[in-house]
Design a protein around this motif. Structure first.
Motif, short mmCIF file in Angstrom:
data_model
loop_
_atom_site.label_atom_id
_atom_site.label_comp_id
_atom_site.label_asym_id
_atom_site.label_seq_id
_atom_site.Cartn_x
_atom_site.Cartn_y
_atom_site.Cartn_z
N UNK A 90 28.33 -11.93 -23.00
CA UNK A 90 27.26 -10.95 -23.01
C UNK A 90 27.10 -10.40 -24.43
N UNK A 91 25.99 -10.74 -25.05
CA UNK A 91 25.68 -10.22 -26.39
C UNK A 91 24.93 -8.91 -26.20
N UNK A 92 25.61 -7.80 -26.40
CA UNK A 92 25.02 -6.48 -26.20
C UNK A 92 24.64 -5.88 -27.56
N UNK A 93 23.36 -5.99 -27.87
CA UNK A 93 22.85 -5.52 -29.15
C UNK A 93 22.52 -4.04 -29.08
N UNK A 143 22.99 -4.14 -38.64
CA UNK A 143 22.84 -4.25 -37.20
C UNK A 143 24.11 -4.82 -36.58
N UNK A 144 24.37 -4.39 -35.36
CA UNK A 144 25.62 -4.81 -34.72
C UNK A 144 25.42 -5.01 -33.22
N UNK A 145 26.43 -5.64 -32.63
CA UNK A 145 26.44 -5.85 -31.18
C UNK A 145 27.88 -5.83 -30.71
N UNK A 146 28.02 -5.76 -29.40
CA UNK A 146 29.33 -5.82 -28.78
C UNK A 146 29.42 -7.11 -27.98
N UNK A 147 30.57 -7.77 -28.08
CA UNK A 147 30.86 -8.98 -27.32
C UNK A 147 32.25 -8.77 -26.73
N UNK A 148 32.31 -8.58 -25.41
CA UNK A 148 33.56 -8.16 -24.79
C UNK A 148 33.87 -6.77 -25.29
N UNK A 149 35.06 -6.57 -25.83
CA UNK A 149 35.42 -5.27 -26.39
C UNK A 149 35.40 -5.27 -27.91
N UNK A 174 37.44 -13.45 -24.76
CA UNK A 174 36.96 -12.14 -24.33
C UNK A 174 38.11 -11.28 -23.87
N UNK A 175 38.20 -10.12 -24.43
CA UNK A 175 39.20 -9.14 -24.04
C UNK A 175 38.46 -7.89 -23.60
N UNK A 176 38.80 -7.42 -22.43
CA UNK A 176 38.19 -6.19 -21.94
C UNK A 176 39.25 -5.12 -21.88
N UNK A 177 38.85 -3.92 -22.21
CA UNK A 177 39.79 -2.80 -22.18
C UNK A 177 40.26 -2.56 -20.76
N UNK A 178 41.51 -2.23 -20.65
CA UNK A 178 42.06 -1.82 -19.37
C UNK A 178 42.02 -0.31 -19.37
N UNK A 179 41.37 0.25 -18.37
CA UNK A 179 41.24 1.70 -18.29
C UNK A 179 42.58 2.33 -17.93
#
Length: 180
Positions: A90-93, A143-149, A174-179
């Protein structure tokens, strides 16, 4: 595009996930259990292929002891919760002012054209999706985006090309934060 109610999702509330939910709920008084909703939704989404079906949202409401509409309100408000299966990458711009003045819209169009999709539409193989989001808090790197964390900063078309290729080559983990 199919809505989440058209797609069946296996609800798998594992003992580990339920223990995590109970641990999150323990941080709040019994009459304030709803306060744990956001971190619970993160963990439940992470455990269910990164999306939340209506049935899964209903289950969260049941566990917390709130009305399903209270969960729907949160899930539909925040872009970090997905109401359908999404692309693996997921490319989140970021689309707010700093990134906009630095050309993020052109980069989003470029990325969509390169992948053959529109914003918010996964590629047919389910590998990619492009999404516009609100401020990601890294204005100095626009400009930036988020990919995973991870943030991908000072973006250019060449950097987008390399990111796409790295994803295709399996070089992006892809690494996702663990809450918690």
């Amino acid at each position: 595009m199919k809505q989440s109610h058209d797609i069946k999702q296996t609800i798998n509330m594992t003992p580990e996930l339920m223990a995590r939910i109970e641990e999150l709920l323990s941080h709040y008084p019994a009459d304030k259990r709803k306060s744990a909703l956001l971190p619970i939704l993160h963990d439940v989404q992470d455990a269910h292929d990164n999306w939340l079906s209506i049935e899964l949202m209903d289950k969260v409401a049941e566990i917390i002891g709130i009305q399903p509409i209270e969960v729907y309100e949160v899930v539909t408000f925040y872009t970090m919760y997905n109401q359908r299966p999404i692309g693996k990458y997921m490319f989140e711009f970021c689309q707010t002012s700093c990134c906009a003045t630095r050309g993020v819209e052109d980069l989003m169009d470029y990325t969509c054209n390169k992948l053959g999709v529109k914003v918010g539409e996964p590629t047919p193989d389910g590998m990619f999706e492009v999404r516009g989001v609100e401020c990601l808090g890294a204005c100095g790197y626009a400009p930036m985006m988020q990919l995973g964390d991870e943030f991908k900063e000072h973006l250019t078309k060449e950097k987008i090309d390399q990111l796409i290729q790295d994803c295709k080559d399996g070089k992006i983990n892809l690494h996702y934060k663990v809450n918690g």
